[in-house]
Scaffold this active site. Structure first.
Site, PDB file in Angstrom:
ATOM      1  CG  ASP A  98      -2.194  -0.779   0.989  1.00 56.36           C
ATOM      2  OD1 ASP A  98      -2.584  -0.947  -0.173  1.00 56.36           O
ATOM      3  OD2 ASP A  98      -2.785  -1.249   1.968  1.00 56.36           O
TER       4      ASP A  98
ATOM      5  CB  SER B 250       3.781  14.163   9.640  1.00 57.64           C
ATOM      6  OG  SER B 250       3.414  13.023  10.388  1.00 57.64           O
TER       7      SER B 250
ATOM      8  NE  ARG C 147      -2.519  10.424   5.369  1.00 56.46           N
ATOM      9  CZ  ARG C 147      -2.294  11.737   5.327  1.00 56.46           C
ATOM     10  NH1 ARG C 147      -3.207  12.547   4.799  1.00 56.46           N
ATOM     11  NH2 ARG C 147      -1.172  12.241   5.828  1.00 56.46           N
TER      12      ARG C 147
ATOM     13  CB  THR D 157      -0.288  12.374  13.790  1.00 59.17           C
ATOM     14  OG1 THR D 157      -0.263  13.731  13.300  1.00 59.17           O
ATOM     15  CG2 THR D 157       1.126  11.858  13.942  1.00 59.17           C
TER      16      THR D 157
ATOM     17  CB  THR E  11       9.395   8.963   9.120  1.00 60.63           C
ATOM     18  OG1 THR E  11       8.095   8.719   8.582  1.00 60.63           O
ATOM     19  CG2 THR E  11       9.281   9.736  10.408  1.00 60.63           C
TER      20      THR E  11
END
Length: 389
Positions: free
Chosen positions: A95, A135, A253, A375, A129
């Site tokens: 994904d 983020s 997501r 987040t 990251t």
């Protein structure tokens, strides 16, 4: 999920997945969790059963199962086996990294790499990251500069990288415009690379990070020191890496949202069974009005989340799921999972606090869902930026 969401072909696929999970995952998951590492045998077995790279087209040797309902079945069956660490590892591979290759790699790159995504020989990580950046992708400091051979030299550090130790390579976002790392980059400051570990001594996983939960899925720091990247490992065009990273966010997501619903549904099922068997003061715990009311509320919340996720999956399958819509469904599903699993743990009483109980493992696992993939606070910023007025 609710009746009518899946079709007969999906249920046939479920039989394959369930048999694979029963045979290859469930008997060994506890060992992987204790070792903080999933054996490569799992990836090879998944490949043999056609469960890797579902969306790869027939022209590259895949099945072209771009309907996300097939992917959701993997989540549901792994949740049913309490093997959530495997679900996370597969999401990272399918994904986050695979969509970048499918959407932005050249035909030649796809022919070279996609078979390896499907046969279990190339386990991938997404390396965006960094320490101090989180983020904020424009704060990425990892840098790639062109060498005399037309390739690139990569230097930098990444953190919180799933499959970081066990993986064979990573999709890396790096600064390529020559700007100073202390500056926040512009939209065109970054590029995406598929970087392979083999043959690159400067590609070094750091210490494996000790997580609260999902321990079977290894997470680590990555260090790049003078790592040579061939020119053909640049994904898409130079300077469009940030654009590409944003483009794969909706699917990533959505994957978090579907995982959240799958875990919530399984934990609630287990909880309903538990409170029906557990006695207190001469009655089953389920007979108490407070318990019945709480279960009723949890069921309604689950069904609302399922309907929301199903609508998002339909939009994704139609090519219409944008970043804002994906952020909304992830925010809702992940926050609901966190609160619902917490309530289910409470209904288990003291046993819910014992790690050998699946509800305790799920409680630790779902805590990641409001962080991973953006987040909840970042998602709210994205959603707020799209509000009318």
């Amino acid at each position: 999920m609710f009746a009518g969401f899946y079709e007969e072909i999906h249920e046939e696929f479920r039989e394959v997945v369930r048999e694979f999970v029963t045979r290859e995952v469930a008997p060994r998951y506890k060992e992987w969790d204790q070792n903080h590492m999933i054996d490569r045998s799992m990836w090879l077995a998944a490949a043999e059963n056609g469960l890797l790279g579902l969306a790869v087209g027939e022209e590259n040797g895949g099945m072209g199962l771009s309907d996300y309902r097939f992917r959701m079945i993997l989540d549901e069956e792994l949740a049913r086996a309490d093997a959530l660490g495997v679900a996370l590892a597969l999401h990272l591979h399918d994904d986050w990294v695979l969509p970048a290759v499918l959407q932005f790699a050249t035909a030649e790159q796809q022919q070279a790499w996609l078979p390896r995504f499907m046969d279990g020989s190339f386990v991938s990580s997404v390396a965006f990251t960094e320490p101090g950046a989180g983020s904020d992708l424009r704060a990425v400091r990892t840098k790639a500069v062109k060498d005399d051979d037309g390739g690139w030299i990569l230097n930098g550090q990444k953190t919180f990288i799933g499959n970081g130790v066990s993986g064979d390579g990573a999709l890396v976002l790096a600064r390529t415009d020559g700007s100073e790392p202390r500056e926040r980059g512009s939209e065109t400051s970054f590029s995406l690379f598929l970087v392979e570990k083999q043959g690159n001594p400067g590609y070094q996983p750091g210490r494996q990070l000790e997580k609260m939960g999902l321990k079977a899925s290894d997470t680590a720091e990555l260090f790049f020191s003078e790592v040579k990247i061939p020119a053909e490992n640049l994904i898409g065009e130079e300077g469009r890496g940030l654009e590409y990273a944003k483009a794969i966010l909706p699917q990533g997501r959505l994957g978090v949202a579907t995982s959240a619903v799958a875990v919530t549904a399984e934990v609630l099922r287990q909880t309903i069974s538990y409170v029906g068997e557990r006695e207190a003061f001469g009655h089953s715990v389920r007979e108490f009005q407070h318990t019945r009311f709480q279960l009723a509320e949890l069921q309604v919340r689950l069904e609302a989340a399922e309907r929301y996720v199903a609508a998002a999956v339909e939009r994704f399958n139609a090519g219409e799921l944008d970043l804002v819509a994906a952020s909304k469904v992830k925010l809702w599903a992940s926050e609901q999972a966190k609160s619902s699993v917490d309530a289910c743990l409470q209904l288990h009483g003291g046993y819910g606090y014992i790690l050998e109980y699946p509800v305790a493992q799920a409680y630790l696992a779902v805590r990641l869902l409001t962080i991973f993939g953006g987040t909840s606070e970042i998602l709210k910023e994205t959603i707020a930026g799209d509000l009318p007025g």
